[in-house]
Design a protein around this motif. Sequence first.
Motif, PDB file in Angstrom:
ATOM      1  N   ILE A 109     -17.654  12.107   1.682  1.00  0.00           N
ATOM      2  CA  ILE A 109     -19.117  12.093   1.537  1.00  0.00           C
ATOM      3  C   ILE A 109     -19.779  12.613   2.805  1.00  0.00           C
ATOM      4  N   LEU A 110     -19.315  12.159   3.958  1.00  0.00           N
ATOM      5  CA  LEU A 110     -19.886  12.637   5.218  1.00  0.00           C
ATOM      6  C   LEU A 110     -19.656  14.137   5.403  1.00  0.00           C
ATOM      7  N   ARG A 111     -18.513  14.609   4.986  1.00  0.00           N
ATOM      8  CA  ARG A 111     -18.236  16.042   5.103  1.00  0.00           C
ATOM      9  C   ARG A 111     -19.231  16.824   4.246  1.00  0.00           C
TER      10      ARG A 111
ATOM     11  N   ASP B 270     -20.238  17.319  -7.238  1.00  0.00           N
ATOM     12  CA  ASP B 270     -19.433  16.124  -7.460  1.00  0.00           C
ATOM     13  C   ASP B 270     -17.967  16.374  -7.157  1.00  0.00           C
ATOM     14  N   LEU B 271     -17.342  17.290  -7.857  1.00  0.00           N
ATOM     15  CA  LEU B 271     -15.905  17.477  -7.728  1.00  0.00           C
ATOM     16  C   LEU B 271     -15.561  18.309  -6.504  1.00  0.00           C
ATOM     17  N   TYR B 272     -14.445  17.957  -5.870  1.00  0.00           N
ATOM     18  CA  TYR B 272     -13.961  18.714  -4.720  1.00  0.00           C
ATOM     19  C   TYR B 272     -12.440  18.692  -4.703  1.00  0.00           C
TER      20      TYR B 272
ATOM     21  N   THR C 133     -18.882  11.176  -6.675  1.00  0.00           N
ATOM     22  CA  THR C 133     -19.473  10.068  -7.417  1.00  0.00           C
ATOM     23  C   THR C 133     -18.521   8.879  -7.459  1.00  0.00           C
ATOM     24  N   ASP C 134     -17.262   9.144  -7.773  1.00  0.00           N
ATOM     25  CA  ASP C 134     -16.274   8.062  -7.794  1.00  0.00           C
ATOM     26  C   ASP C 134     -16.107   7.446  -6.406  1.00  0.00           C
TER      27      ASP C 134
ATOM     28  N   LEU D 251      -2.733  20.430  -4.979  1.00  0.00           N
ATOM     29  CA  LEU D 251      -4.123  20.045  -4.786  1.00  0.00           C
ATOM     30  C   LEU D 251      -4.512  19.043  -5.858  1.00  0.00           C
ATOM     31  N   THR D 252      -5.325  18.096  -5.494  1.00  0.00           N
ATOM     32  CA  THR D 252      -5.872  17.185  -6.492  1.00  0.00           C
ATOM     33  C   THR D 252      -7.380  17.357  -6.508  1.00  0.00           C
TER      34      THR D 252
END
Length: 96
Positions: free
Chosen positions: A89-91, A36-38, A62-63, A56-57
């Motif tokens: 998402i595609l990445r 989920d998180l990246y 999911t969001d 960095l954020t």
Amino acid sequence: MKNTIEIEKEDLKKILLLLMNKLDASNHNTFVLDQDLYWNVLDEELYHTYKDPKDLTMESLTDDWQFLQNVLNGKREMIDDDLYKLSSILRFLGKQ
């Protein structure tokens, strides 16, 4: 050294269409986002490759997907920022 390229809209559309055709030809009807998180590098720092990013954020697939679903469901209009969400998402799917 600064390189500049121009991408024709029609060429970009052709590439997207080829990707869609490849997606249609796959055996998958669903895709699993099992992470989920990246990390996200802020736009101001993304292309300054000779400096380490300082801000960095953390973002969420999911969001991102929920925002895009709101576009599909007619709950909101598509905005330019949605390209970032879709690209994340595609990445992720490209690594699968």
